[in-house]
Design a protein around this motif. Sequence first.
Motif, mmCIF file in Angstrom:
data_model
loop_
_atom_site.group_PDB
_atom_site.id
_atom_site.type_symbol
_atom_site.label_atom_id
_atom_site.label_comp_id
_atom_site.label_asym_id
_atom_site.label_seq_id
_atom_site.Cartn_x
_atom_site.Cartn_y
_atom_site.Cartn_z
ATOM 1 N N PHE A 809 6.602 10.967 -6.716
ATOM 2 C CA PHE A 809 5.574 10.071 -7.246
ATOM 3 C C PHE A 809 6.132 9.267 -8.403
ATOM 4 C CE2 PHE A 809 2.436 12.277 -4.770
ATOM 5 C CZ PHE A 809 2.942 13.559 -4.701
ATOM 6 N N SER A 810 5.422 8.181 -8.719
ATOM 7 C CA SER A 810 5.793 7.395 -9.889
ATOM 8 C C SER A 810 5.636 8.258 -11.144
ATOM 9 C CB SER A 810 4.936 6.134 -9.996
ATOM 10 O OG SER A 810 3.566 6.451 -9.882
ATOM 11 N N PRO A 811 6.471 8.048 -12.177
ATOM 12 C CA PRO A 811 6.524 8.971 -13.325
ATOM 13 C C PRO A 811 5.214 9.126 -14.071
ATOM 14 C CG PRO A 811 8.431 7.500 -13.300
ATOM 15 C CD PRO A 811 7.489 6.980 -12.260
ATOM 16 N N ASN A 812 4.282 8.156 -13.975
ATOM 17 C CA ASN A 812 3.049 8.273 -14.764
ATOM 18 C C ASN A 812 2.178 9.444 -14.336
ATOM 19 O OD1 ASN A 812 2.662 6.908 -12.331
ATOM 20 N ND2 ASN A 812 0.845 5.851 -13.066
ATOM 21 N N LEU A 813 2.389 9.992 -13.128
ATOM 22 C CA LEU A 813 1.600 11.147 -12.707
ATOM 23 C C LEU A 813 1.899 12.374 -13.561
ATOM 24 C CD1 LEU A 813 -0.413 12.412 -10.752
ATOM 25 C CD2 LEU A 813 1.479 12.883 -9.197
ATOM 26 N N LEU A 886 4.185 7.115 8.900
ATOM 27 C CA LEU A 886 3.982 7.472 7.498
ATOM 28 C C LEU A 886 5.214 7.159 6.664
ATOM 29 C CD1 LEU A 886 2.066 10.858 7.824
ATOM 30 C CD2 LEU A 886 1.171 8.684 6.984
ATOM 31 N N MET A 887 6.404 7.419 7.220
ATOM 32 C CA MET A 887 7.636 7.096 6.502
ATOM 33 C C MET A 887 7.726 5.607 6.220
ATOM 34 S SD MET A 887 10.354 9.576 8.459
ATOM 35 C CE MET A 887 11.724 8.712 7.693
ATOM 36 N N SER A 888 7.326 4.795 7.200
ATOM 37 C CA SER A 888 7.353 3.345 6.999
ATOM 38 C C SER A 888 6.397 2.933 5.887
ATOM 39 C CB SER A 888 6.981 2.644 8.305
ATOM 40 O OG SER A 888 6.899 1.242 8.127
ATOM 41 N N ALA A 889 5.183 3.513 5.899
ATOM 42 C CA ALA A 889 4.204 3.167 4.858
ATOM 43 C C ALA A 889 4.682 3.630 3.484
ATOM 44 C CB ALA A 889 2.855 3.799 5.195
ATOM 45 N N LEU A 890 5.300 4.803 3.417
ATOM 46 C CA LEU A 890 5.796 5.301 2.141
ATOM 47 C C LEU A 890 6.969 4.481 1.640
ATOM 48 C CD1 LEU A 890 5.586 9.110 2.957
ATOM 49 C CD2 LEU A 890 4.233 7.922 1.236
ATOM 50 N N ASN A 891 7.846 4.081 2.528
ATOM 51 C CA ASN A 891 8.995 3.272 2.120
ATOM 52 C C ASN A 891 8.576 1.885 1.642
ATOM 53 O OD1 ASN A 891 10.980 5.200 2.599
ATOM 54 N ND2 ASN A 891 11.094 4.702 4.787
ATOM 55 N N GLN A 892 7.426 1.406 2.109
ATOM 56 C CA GLN A 892 6.930 0.099 1.681
ATOM 57 C C GLN A 892 5.977 0.204 0.487
ATOM 58 O OE1 GLN A 892 5.683 -2.565 4.982
ATOM 59 N NE2 GLN A 892 6.374 -0.928 6.373
ATOM 60 N N ASN A 893 5.866 1.407 -0.112
ATOM 61 C CA ASN A 893 4.987 1.630 -1.276
ATOM 62 C C ASN A 893 3.528 1.271 -0.979
ATOM 63 O OD1 ASN A 893 7.288 2.400 -2.627
ATOM 64 N ND2 ASN A 893 7.520 0.473 -3.749
ATOM 65 N N LEU A 894 3.093 1.602 0.258
ATOM 66 C CA LEU A 894 1.720 1.293 0.651
ATOM 67 C C LEU A 894 0.757 2.429 0.345
ATOM 68 C CD1 LEU A 894 2.352 -0.416 4.116
ATOM 69 C CD2 LEU A 894 2.056 -1.500 1.875
ATOM 70 N N VAL A 895 1.289 3.572 -0.087
ATOM 71 C CA VAL A 895 0.429 4.729 -0.360
ATOM 72 C C VAL A 895 0.348 4.931 -1.874
ATOM 73 C CG1 VAL A 895 0.060 7.181 0.047
ATOM 74 C CG2 VAL A 895 1.172 5.789 1.809
ATOM 75 N N ASP A 896 -0.828 4.794 -2.428
ATOM 76 C CA ASP A 896 -1.027 5.019 -3.859
ATOM 77 C C ASP A 896 -2.447 5.516 -4.091
ATOM 78 O OD1 ASP A 896 -1.475 1.495 -4.806
ATOM 79 O OD2 ASP A 896 -2.543 2.775 -3.413
ATOM 80 N N PHE A 897 -2.699 5.967 -5.310
ATOM 81 C CA PHE A 897 -4.020 6.447 -5.673
ATOM 82 C C PHE A 897 -4.198 6.296 -7.175
ATOM 83 C CE2 PHE A 897 -1.129 10.036 -5.617
ATOM 84 C CZ PHE A 897 -1.359 10.664 -6.835
ATOM 85 N N GLU A 898 -5.410 6.521 -7.640
ATOM 86 C CA GLU A 898 -5.762 6.302 -9.044
ATOM 87 C C GLU A 898 -6.422 7.553 -9.588
ATOM 88 O OE1 GLU A 898 -7.465 2.409 -11.091
ATOM 89 O OE2 GLU A 898 -9.077 3.601 -10.219
ATOM 90 N N LEU A 899 -5.821 8.129 -10.682
ATOM 91 C CA LEU A 899 -6.426 9.273 -11.366
ATOM 92 C C LEU A 899 -7.243 8.826 -12.567
ATOM 93 C CD1 LEU A 899 -3.806 12.151 -11.345
ATOM 94 C CD2 LEU A 899 -5.745 11.780 -9.843
ATOM 95 N N LYS A 900 -6.773 7.809 -13.257
ATOM 96 C CA LYS A 900 -7.476 7.234 -14.396
ATOM 97 C C LYS A 900 -7.703 5.754 -14.121
ATOM 98 C CE LYS A 900 -7.854 10.610 -17.458
ATOM 99 N NZ LYS A 900 -9.110 11.016 -18.088
ATOM 100 N N PRO A 901 -8.784 5.195 -14.637
ATOM 101 C CA PRO A 901 -9.055 3.782 -14.387
ATOM 102 C C PRO A 901 -7.878 2.906 -14.793
ATOM 103 C CG PRO A 901 -10.953 4.836 -15.395
ATOM 104 C CD PRO A 901 -9.846 5.836 -15.428
ATOM 105 N N GLY A 902 -7.389 2.111 -13.823
ATOM 106 C CA GLY A 902 -6.314 1.166 -14.094
ATOM 107 C C GLY A 902 -4.922 1.753 -14.088
ATOM 108 N N ASP A 903 -4.785 3.041 -13.813
ATOM 109 C CA ASP A 903 -3.467 3.687 -13.838
ATOM 110 C C ASP A 903 -3.175 4.223 -12.441
ATOM 111 O OD1 ASP A 903 -1.084 4.725 -14.597
ATOM 112 O OD2 ASP A 903 -1.870 6.096 -16.117
#
Length: 1022
Positions: A809-813, A886-903
């Motif tokens: 995951f991106s480091p902000n998690l 799923l690998m294609s979607a992950l490699n294209q950074n199409l999978v993300d989510f939000e834990l805090k507003p705007g982050d």
Amino acid sequence: MPKQYHFALFQVILILTKLYDFNLGTVTESSLWRSTDYGTTYEKLNDKVGLKKVLSYLYVCPTNKKKIMVLSDPELESSIFISSDEGASYQKFRMNFYILSLLFHPTHEDWVLAYSHDQKLYSSMDFGRKWQFVHENVTPNRFYWSVIGLDRESDLVHMEVHTADGRAQYVTCRVQACSESGRNYPFAGYIDTSSLVIQDNYVFIQVTTAGRASYYVSYQREGFVRIKLPKYSLPKDMHIISTDENQVFAAVQEWNQNDTYNLYISDTRGIYFTLALENVKTSKGLEGNIMIDLYEVAGIKGMLIANKKLDNQVKTYITYNKGRDWRLLQAPTTDLAGNEIHCILPFCSLHLHLFMPESPYTSGSISSRSSAPGIIVATGNIGTELSFSNVGMYISSDAGNNWRQIFEEEHSIWFLDNGGALIAVKQTTVPIRNIWISFDEGRQWSRHSFSLVPLYVDGVLVEPGIENQIMTFFGHFSHRSEWQLIKIDYKSIFTRKCTEGDYQTWHLHNQGEPCVMGEKQIYMKRRPGNRCMLGKDYARILSAEPCICKASDFECDYGYERRGDGNCLPAFWFNPSMVSRSCSHGQNYLNTTGYRKVVSNNCTKGVKEIYTARKQQCPTLAPRGLHLSTREGKLTATLGSNVTFLVNLEEGDSMRTNIQLDFGDGTAVSYSNLSWTEDGIRHIYKTAGIFRVTALAENSLGFDSTTLYLHITCPVEHVHLLAPFVAIKNKGVNLTAVVWPSHSRTVTYFWWFGNNTEPIITLDGSISHTFPTEGMTSVTVQVSSGNIILQDTKTIAVQEFFKSLLLSFSPNLDEYNPDIPEWRQDVGRVIKKALLQVSDFPEEQLLVAVFPGLPTAAELFLLPHKNQSEGKKKIEEDLDQISEMLMSALNQNLVDFELKPGDRVIVYITQLTLAPLVDSSPRHSSSAMLMLLSVVFLGLAVFLIYKFKRKIPWINIYAEVNHEKEQEMIGSVSQSESTPKISLSEFSTPKELLEKEMEARVKGGMGNICESTREIPNCTSV
């Protein structure tokens, strides 16, 4: 030095002074002084209490100021001196215990509680003349008189007491009948030491289990309910700041905070808390107590000022609606000299120090009075952050909307004549003789001299009254001089009493918005500059007209967070459907809209119907989320003790759900509905052992069950079970129980698989187990060490084969990761939801396991469906196809989510795991072919080295050493397999090996060189 100032009937002042000998380290002399003309003359009363007596404390009855108590120094003599004539005469009573503190009853003037040096509590019903023992082992400062209107008996006392083993309990009793039979325990169980707080309508306690604190509240003496903070606040500390207006303000230090606290605000019952402001600055008081940088402006409902730490800078914010909205303070436009100040929000603003003094005789850094609404005087600075340099004095006459500078240096400010005038004394280390007075809300100041000789000012006593307008300065002329008291009667500075023409109206507003807390409020204020004295009947609020409700009158409800667009949406950990769990068919419940009106907000109509919780009919639901626990939250009990079981249901019709509880010892009970179990289900075990206690909830729509394994005569501890999310059928799986903290004594492990009624008992923290059937199987491990028992449960999906991917995951998690199991489960659910948005894969065939530790990582499992009509090959092809998508979607950074507003957090693919397709049957796969080719090329390399080894010295030496002593080479196999030890001499020669491998390649046989399974490390290639 003066220790206490007290007054009665606006004329009498009592002063107790002490002489401290620094060489001896103790008080050697004391003097009691009395004035009957409000400080003009004083009489020394030592002869009336004993010339050689050393007095320690002076108390004035708060409900009858004619009654005085003076305590002697307990190190010399334990006596009490009582006066009923404002201190004119005293009666001496000897004590058989040493009093450390007194607590007077709020309504009965003769009722007093006394706390002794040996932690005993005593009561007196005749103002200290006779004392009666109440209770022993009482926690200091944790005893309270009854609250009028809430407690039935006015002589009831609330206490936190300690048992013989050092644990604390909440006890109530009547002071005259506090024997064991007369005691009550409102909270069944033990509480944390020094956690009992009784304030207005609320009782608060804290209970720590397994290192995690839980907080409970009782509203209006009802049963205790666990306080609901946001799930992952994980508080380290909590302070109750205010309980005014039927609402609780609390400061909570969360798991990732060190020098800041978060401000939370509750509903009326004090149960559900929502975030009001993050990272509020804190400091430590003189006694090490925590001081929260939060100030409640007097006289204006809902107005608060706080210092917030943001990006290592402390800034001052203000709110007019109890923390729903905050903004920076607009700095003055000009300085004292009239020069323009260039300070543009949000880069520059006014910042205030919010220090409140512990002594009543000194002025804090900020002041306001309910008798002078809208006037705020404070010490502060202008700039990017709060600073202790370039500090000046600032005032606002319109409740914080606009500010003016009044002094360039720090001053102590006092309000005179109910706020009609202000007096300022410069804070300096040198003696002074002048004070400054303003009659126009700080716009102009006039200087007055109060002493012919400069005085070191140590404090000021200001007591407003109808007939006396007196100020008393106390200090000393030099560091070696005696105390000096200077009385100032400021009545002469007013020319007359105020008349109707001396007043004007003032409209409270927030940057031009007239509606504050749902009302248009109009105040009566004296016109600035008029030197008239305010009267007793001075009316402060002229009118308050309700406003039409707007969105700003509503805050986010519990479990909801405000997003960037201003809307309140459920937090990732919150399930809104859980709110109706206490519903019964045919009844109604309030279904939240995600908003709740700010407590004490008086708006009406408008959007009120849109945002207010709606009454809905309770849904008919099958039982779900059945929880079983003991009242104390432990999995152990002593033999013969009364064990109380608590049964809770998250969803389902509680009034029409049958509850059955099997105690595991041959006895069981049944209840027609859940309401009969509210006080718990009690049971006494007559034999020692481990009992499987099972609860069953059942109605016409379905059932749910849960199991608790209770150890009798054995205690409880903490354990974490490490187990895979997915296992292969008929293949051994390693399970490990990690105990924290580690124990030096022998630990016994109890392993429960599925619905087995008997555990597997081991002395090792790891065990290998084979699951014979597919499906979801639960594994529970219990750890016993000395008198401690704990358990952890995991659910494992058993399959014949599956596919898996490693995720990062991106480091902000990592900033939001407290590294606890509950967080990993909730975040796994959020990740799964994000993955489902980019694929059509069925939800039940996708599992996400978040790994412990940092950086945050996870594994994604793709499970086969159970369509019997399709062959195994087709199912495997489907898994490959969905994996590639799923690998294609992950490699294209199409999978993300939000834990805090705007982050937003981006999900990446780390790599395929070692077993892209895990199978339990012996057959070829792409991975097996790759390993076969690897063995072939390895054989070629060995053959070439064999041919030319004489030209490579180190190879020759290695071969000689190995032939002199045949070393054993052992593959890492699972415990379920038996592999013989093979020496180098037993292997085929390189030539034979090459021939065999080439033959196998040509024939394309089905020889299982190394299965493509999850046990890849168990296969040895040579």
